[in-house]
Design an enzyme around this catalytic site. Structure first.
Site, mmCIF file in Angstrom:
data_model
loop_
_atom_site.group_PDB
_atom_site.id
_atom_site.type_symbol
_atom_site.label_atom_id
_atom_site.label_comp_id
_atom_site.label_asym_id
_atom_site.label_seq_id
_atom_site.Cartn_x
_atom_site.Cartn_y
_atom_site.Cartn_z
ATOM 1 N N PHE A 123 0.845 -1.302 -0.055
ATOM 2 C CA PHE A 123 0.082 0.114 -0.069
ATOM 3 C C PHE A 123 0.717 1.364 0.033
ATOM 4 O O PHE A 123 1.802 1.611 0.856
ATOM 5 C CB PHE A 123 -0.865 0.012 1.063
ATOM 6 N N THR A 126 2.348 7.297 1.686
ATOM 7 C CA THR A 126 3.384 8.012 1.969
ATOM 8 C C THR A 126 4.616 8.554 0.968
ATOM 9 O O THR A 126 5.009 7.768 0.240
ATOM 10 C CB THR A 126 4.303 7.489 3.357
ATOM 11 N N GLY A 131 3.434 12.730 4.559
ATOM 12 C CA GLY A 131 3.305 11.729 5.498
ATOM 13 C C GLY A 131 1.939 11.707 6.128
ATOM 14 O O GLY A 131 0.918 11.608 5.906
ATOM 15 N N SER A 132 2.062 12.356 7.525
ATOM 16 C CA SER A 132 0.727 12.486 8.387
ATOM 17 C C SER A 132 -0.228 13.575 7.433
ATOM 18 O O SER A 132 -1.353 13.082 7.717
ATOM 19 C CB SER A 132 1.308 13.569 9.618
ATOM 20 N N ILE A 338 15.634 -3.680 33.598
ATOM 21 C CA ILE A 338 15.865 -4.657 34.780
ATOM 22 C C ILE A 338 17.122 -5.644 34.232
ATOM 23 O O ILE A 338 17.945 -6.253 34.878
ATOM 24 C CB ILE A 338 14.556 -5.436 34.874
ATOM 25 N N GLU A 364 0.288 4.302 10.439
ATOM 26 C CA GLU A 364 -1.278 4.518 10.505
ATOM 27 C C GLU A 364 -1.643 5.435 11.428
ATOM 28 O O GLU A 364 -2.326 5.686 12.236
ATOM 29 C CB GLU A 364 -1.920 3.389 11.223
ATOM 30 N N THR A 366 1.217 8.917 13.692
ATOM 31 C CA THR A 366 1.927 8.906 14.680
ATOM 32 C C THR A 366 1.114 9.493 15.868
ATOM 33 O O THR A 366 0.028 9.486 15.792
ATOM 34 C CB THR A 366 3.048 10.024 14.527
ATOM 35 N N SER A 367 1.833 8.899 17.028
ATOM 36 C CA SER A 367 1.222 9.465 18.411
ATOM 37 C C SER A 367 0.782 11.231 18.226
ATOM 38 O O SER A 367 -0.427 10.929 18.880
ATOM 39 C CB SER A 367 2.455 9.217 19.433
ATOM 40 N N GLU A 368 1.453 11.786 17.835
ATOM 41 C CA GLU A 368 0.927 13.184 17.720
ATOM 42 C C GLU A 368 -0.355 13.113 17.018
ATOM 43 O O GLU A 368 -1.319 14.137 17.309
ATOM 44 C CB GLU A 368 2.002 14.036 17.063
HETATM 45 C C1 LIG Z 1 7.834 0.710 9.774
HETATM 46 C C2 LIG Z 1 6.921 1.809 8.857
HETATM 47 C C3 LIG Z 1 6.210 1.132 8.093
HETATM 48 C C4 LIG Z 1 5.355 1.893 7.169
HETATM 49 N N1 LIG Z 1 4.820 1.402 6.249
HETATM 50 C C5 LIG Z 1 4.158 2.370 5.227
HETATM 51 C C6 LIG Z 1 3.279 1.809 4.027
HETATM 52 O O1 LIG Z 1 3.260 0.463 3.869
HETATM 53 N N2 LIG Z 1 2.564 2.548 3.346
HETATM 54 C C7 LIG Z 1 2.627 3.917 3.425
HETATM 55 O O2 LIG Z 1 1.999 4.731 2.625
HETATM 56 N N3 LIG Z 1 3.459 4.300 4.598
HETATM 57 C C8 LIG Z 1 4.309 3.658 5.440
HETATM 58 N N4 LIG Z 1 4.871 4.127 6.462
HETATM 59 C C9 LIG Z 1 4.983 5.628 6.548
HETATM 60 C C10 LIG Z 1 4.155 6.072 7.670
HETATM 61 O O3 LIG Z 1 2.614 6.149 7.534
HETATM 62 C C11 LIG Z 1 4.546 7.721 8.016
HETATM 63 O O4 LIG Z 1 5.836 7.553 8.396
HETATM 64 C C12 LIG Z 1 3.752 8.479 8.901
HETATM 65 O O5 LIG Z 1 2.524 8.489 8.474
HETATM 66 C C13 LIG Z 1 4.533 9.728 9.366
HETATM 67 O O6 LIG Z 1 4.788 10.467 8.279
HETATM 68 P P1 LIG Z 1 6.121 11.232 8.046
HETATM 69 O O7 LIG Z 1 7.187 9.999 8.305
HETATM 70 O O8 LIG Z 1 6.248 11.989 6.578
HETATM 71 O O9 LIG Z 1 6.147 12.022 9.241
HETATM 72 P P2 LIG Z 1 5.825 13.759 9.231
HETATM 73 O O10 LIG Z 1 4.394 13.581 8.838
HETATM 74 O O11 LIG Z 1 6.593 14.519 8.380
HETATM 75 O O12 LIG Z 1 5.774 14.004 10.842
HETATM 76 C C14 LIG Z 1 7.041 14.294 11.305
HETATM 77 C C15 LIG Z 1 6.832 14.408 12.724
HETATM 78 O O13 LIG Z 1 5.985 15.736 12.802
HETATM 79 C C16 LIG Z 1 4.779 15.218 13.731
HETATM 80 N N5 LIG Z 1 3.795 15.796 13.156
HETATM 81 C C17 LIG Z 1 3.202 15.972 11.977
HETATM 82 N N6 LIG Z 1 2.188 16.663 12.117
HETATM 83 C C18 LIG Z 1 1.903 17.334 12.951
HETATM 84 C C19 LIG Z 1 0.885 18.046 13.546
HETATM 85 N N7 LIG Z 1 -0.048 18.573 12.776
HETATM 86 N N8 LIG Z 1 0.855 18.376 14.839
HETATM 87 C C20 LIG Z 1 1.952 17.832 15.824
HETATM 88 N N9 LIG Z 1 2.814 16.991 15.435
HETATM 89 C C21 LIG Z 1 2.784 16.758 14.084
HETATM 90 C C22 LIG Z 1 4.801 13.766 13.638
HETATM 91 O O14 LIG Z 1 4.187 13.122 14.618
HETATM 92 C C23 LIG Z 1 6.251 13.321 13.325
HETATM 93 O O15 LIG Z 1 6.450 13.058 14.856
HETATM 94 C C24 LIG Z 1 5.530 3.350 7.223
HETATM 95 C C25 LIG Z 1 6.330 3.949 8.399
HETATM 96 C C26 LIG Z 1 6.967 2.881 9.043
HETATM 97 C C27 LIG Z 1 7.751 3.739 10.345
#
Ligand SMILES: Cc1cc2nc3c(=O)[nH]c(=O)nc-3n(C[C@H](O)[C@H](O)[C@H](O)COP(=O)(O)OP(=O)(O)OC[C@H]3O[C@@H](n4cnc5c(N)ncnc54)[C@H](O)[C@@H]3O)c2cc1C
Length: 380
Positions: A123, A126, A131-132, A338, A364, A366-368
Site C-alpha cells: 500500500f 506516504t 506523511g501525516s 531490569i 497509521e 503517529t502518536s501526535e
Molecule cells: C515501519 C514503517 C512502515 C510503514 N509502512 C508504510 C506503508 O506500507 N505505506 C505507506 O504509505 N506508509 C508507510 N509508512 C509511513 C508512515 O505512515 C509515515 O511515516 C507516517 O504517516 C508519518 O509520516 P512522515 O514520516 O512523513 O512524518 P511527518 O508527517 O513529516 O511527521 C514528522 C513528525 O512531525 C509530527 N507531526 C506531523 N504533523 C503534526 C501536527 N499537525 N501536529 C503535531 N505534530 C505533527 C509527527 O508526529 C512526526 O513526529 C511506514 C512507516 C514506518 C515507520
C-alpha cells in the site's frame, strides 16, 4: 457485559498460537539478521487461512471478524513484529480498499490470490514530502484515453520490493487539495513502476520496506477504486480505523513477548545471592507491566468488538493505538532496565522488542496525530 473470549475464540487462539510457533518461529532469527521477509511464509499462512482474515468467503478469505483478526495479530506479533508488519499490510491496507471499493472484477482478480498468499500486496500513500498530512502527496494520475498515467514516488512502503501489486494513492485532480485523490491498483509488471531502493530500519528488520517510483506508469481505468474521480482519502477511513485497532493487538503481542522473556530471566537469575524474583522492586515492576498488558488487551478487544458492531469511531481506534503503542514503550524500557547490559546483547530478544516497539509509534498515524484526532473528536 462479558469480557472473556468465547469457546470458539479460545479454540482459534490456541490454533493460531500453535501454527505461528510451528511455522513462523523457524524463520525469525535468519530473516531478522538478513533483513528480509520470508516470502514463502505467505503461501504457508494462506494455506492455513490466516491471511486476509476479514475477507469474505466469496473472495477467498475465511470471512472472520475483527476480534479474530486481533487474536491472530497478537499471537503473530508475539513471535515476530517484522513478519507481523508484512502480514498486516497484506491483510489490511493493500486489500481492504479493494474489498470495499473495487469493482467485482478487481475483487475477483486480487483478493483470492492475496488470501491464498500467492500474490503479495503493498500500500503506497506516504511520499518523501508527505506523511501525516496525506493531502500533501504529489503523485498524480493524469487521465488518458483508456486509463490513467501515474507519476511520483512513494517511501517507507511495507512489502515494497516483494509485492506483486500495490494500492497507490494519487491525485486525479491536484487542484482539489485532499479531495481530488484516488486509489489505483498498480501491478509489478506495469511499465513505469520500479523499486528505487530497499530501506534499512532500526526495527522490524524482517519486514520489507522500500521506496517506489511511478514514471509514466499507465494503468487501465478499471484499476481505479470507485467509479468517480476524487474521494480516495475518504475510502481509506475504514481501513485506517481497522489498522489502528490492529496496532493495539500488535503492541499487546510484543508487550507479552517482552514480559514472558523477562519473567523467565528473573526466575532464573540471582544477584548478590538472591533470586531476582524475590526483589520487591522487580516484583513491583512486573506487576505494573502485567497491569499495562491487561489494560492494553481489554482496550484492543473492546475496540475490535465495537468495530464488529459497526460502532467504532475514529476516536475509539486512535485511543487504542495511542494507549497501546505508548504503553508498549514503557514495558520494553522497563524490561531493558531490569536486564541491564544483558538486554543490550544482540542474542537477547529484549533488544529486538525495544527496537520493534519504537516503530509502532509511527505508521497509521503517529502518536501526535492520534492526539490530534482524539482532541478533534472530543469537539475541541
Ligand atoms: C515501519 C514503517 C512502515 C510503514 N509502512 C508504510 C506503508 O506500507 N505505506 C505507506 O504509505 N506508509 C508507510 N509508512 C509511513 C508512515 O505512515 C509515515 O511515516 C507516517 O504517516 C508519518 O509520516 P512522515 O514520516 O512523513 O512524518 P511527518 O508527517 O513529516 O511527521 C514528522 C513528525 O512531525 C509530527 N507531526 C506531523 N504533523 C503534526 C501536527 N499537525 N501536529 C503535531 N505534530 C505533527 C509527527 O508526529 C512526526 O513526529 C511506514 C512507516 C514506518 C515507520
Amino acid at each position: 457485559m462479558f469480557f472473556e473470549l468465547n469457546e470458539q475464540q479460545k479454540a482459534f487462539q490456541k490454533r493460531v498460537r500453535e501454527i505461528y510457533e510451528r511455522e513462523v518461529s523457524p524463520f525469525v532469527e535468519e530473516n531478522e539478521r538478513k533483513e528480509t521477509f520470508p516470502v514463502q511464509l505467505f503461501r504457508i499462512l494462506g494455506a492455513e487461512h490466516l491471511l486476509c482474515l476479514r475477507c469474505p468467503k466469496e473472495y477467498g478469505g475465511p470471512g472472520l471478524d475483527k476480534i479474530s483478526e486481533c487474536i491472530s495479530t497478537e499471537e503473530l506479533n508475539r513471535i515476530c513484529a517484522g513478519i507481523g508488519s508484512g502480514v498486516m499490510v497484506q491483510s489490511g491496507l493493500a486489500t481492504d480498499p479493494i474489498l470495499h471499493y473495487g469493482s467485482e472484477e478487481l475483487k475477483q482478480k486480487y483478493l483470492p490470490s492475496a488470501a491464498r498468499g500467492e500474490k503479495i500486496g503493498a500500500f503506497a500513500l506516504t511520499e518523501p514530502d508527505a506523511g501525516s498530512d496525506a493531502s500533501g502527496i504529489r503523485t498524480t494520475a493524469t487521465r488518458q484515453e483508456n486509463g490513467y498515467r501515474l507519476n511520483g514516488s512513494k517511501t517507507f512502503i511495507t512489502n515494497g520490493t516483494i509485492c506483486d501489486f500495490v494500492t497507490v494513492a494519487a491525485y486525479t485532480d491536484p487542484a482539489k487539495r485532499g479531495t481530488g485523490i484516488n486509489l489505483f491498483v498498480v501491478e509489478r509488471e506495469d511499465l513505469g513502476f520500479s523499486v528505487i531502493k530497499k530501506l534499512k530500519k532500526l526495527g522490524n528488520h524482517s519486514a520489507d520496506t522500500a521506496e517506489l517510483a511511478f514514471d509514466d506508469c499507465d494503468v487501465p481505468k478499471e484499476r481505479m477504486l470507485g467509479e468517480q474521480e476524487g474521494g480516495g482519502l475518504r475510502q481509506l477511513e475504514g481501513t485506517l480505523k481497522s489498522g489502528r485497532l490492529t496496532y493495539g493487538a500488535r503492541s499487546t503481542g510484543v508487550g507479552q513477548a517482552a514480559f514472558d522473556a523477562l519473567r523467565s530471566y528473573i526466575k532464573s537469575t540471582s544477584r548478590d545471592g538472591q533470586s531476582l524474583a524475590r526483589s520487591q522492586a522487580i516484583r513491583f515492576t512486573m506487576a505494573e507491566m502485567a497491569t499495562s498488558l491487561e489494560a492494553m488487551r481489554y482496550m484492543t478487544y473492546r475496540g475490535a468488538w465495537l468495530f464488529d458492531q459497526g460502532l467504532a469511531s475514529m476516536k475509539d481506534a486512535s485511543i487504542v493505538k495511542l494507549f497501546c503503542t505508548e504503553s508498549l514503550q514503557k514495558i520494553v524500557q522497563k524490561a531493558m532496565a531490569i536486564q541491564k547490559n544483558i538486554g543490550l546483547m544482540m542474542e537477547n530478544p529484549i533488544q529486538r522488542f525495544l527496537r520493534d516497539a519504537r516503530l509502532f509509534k509511527i505508521p497509521e498515524g503517529t502518536s501526535e496525530i492520534q492526539h490530534l484526532v482524539i482532541a478533534r473528536e472530543l469537539g475541541l
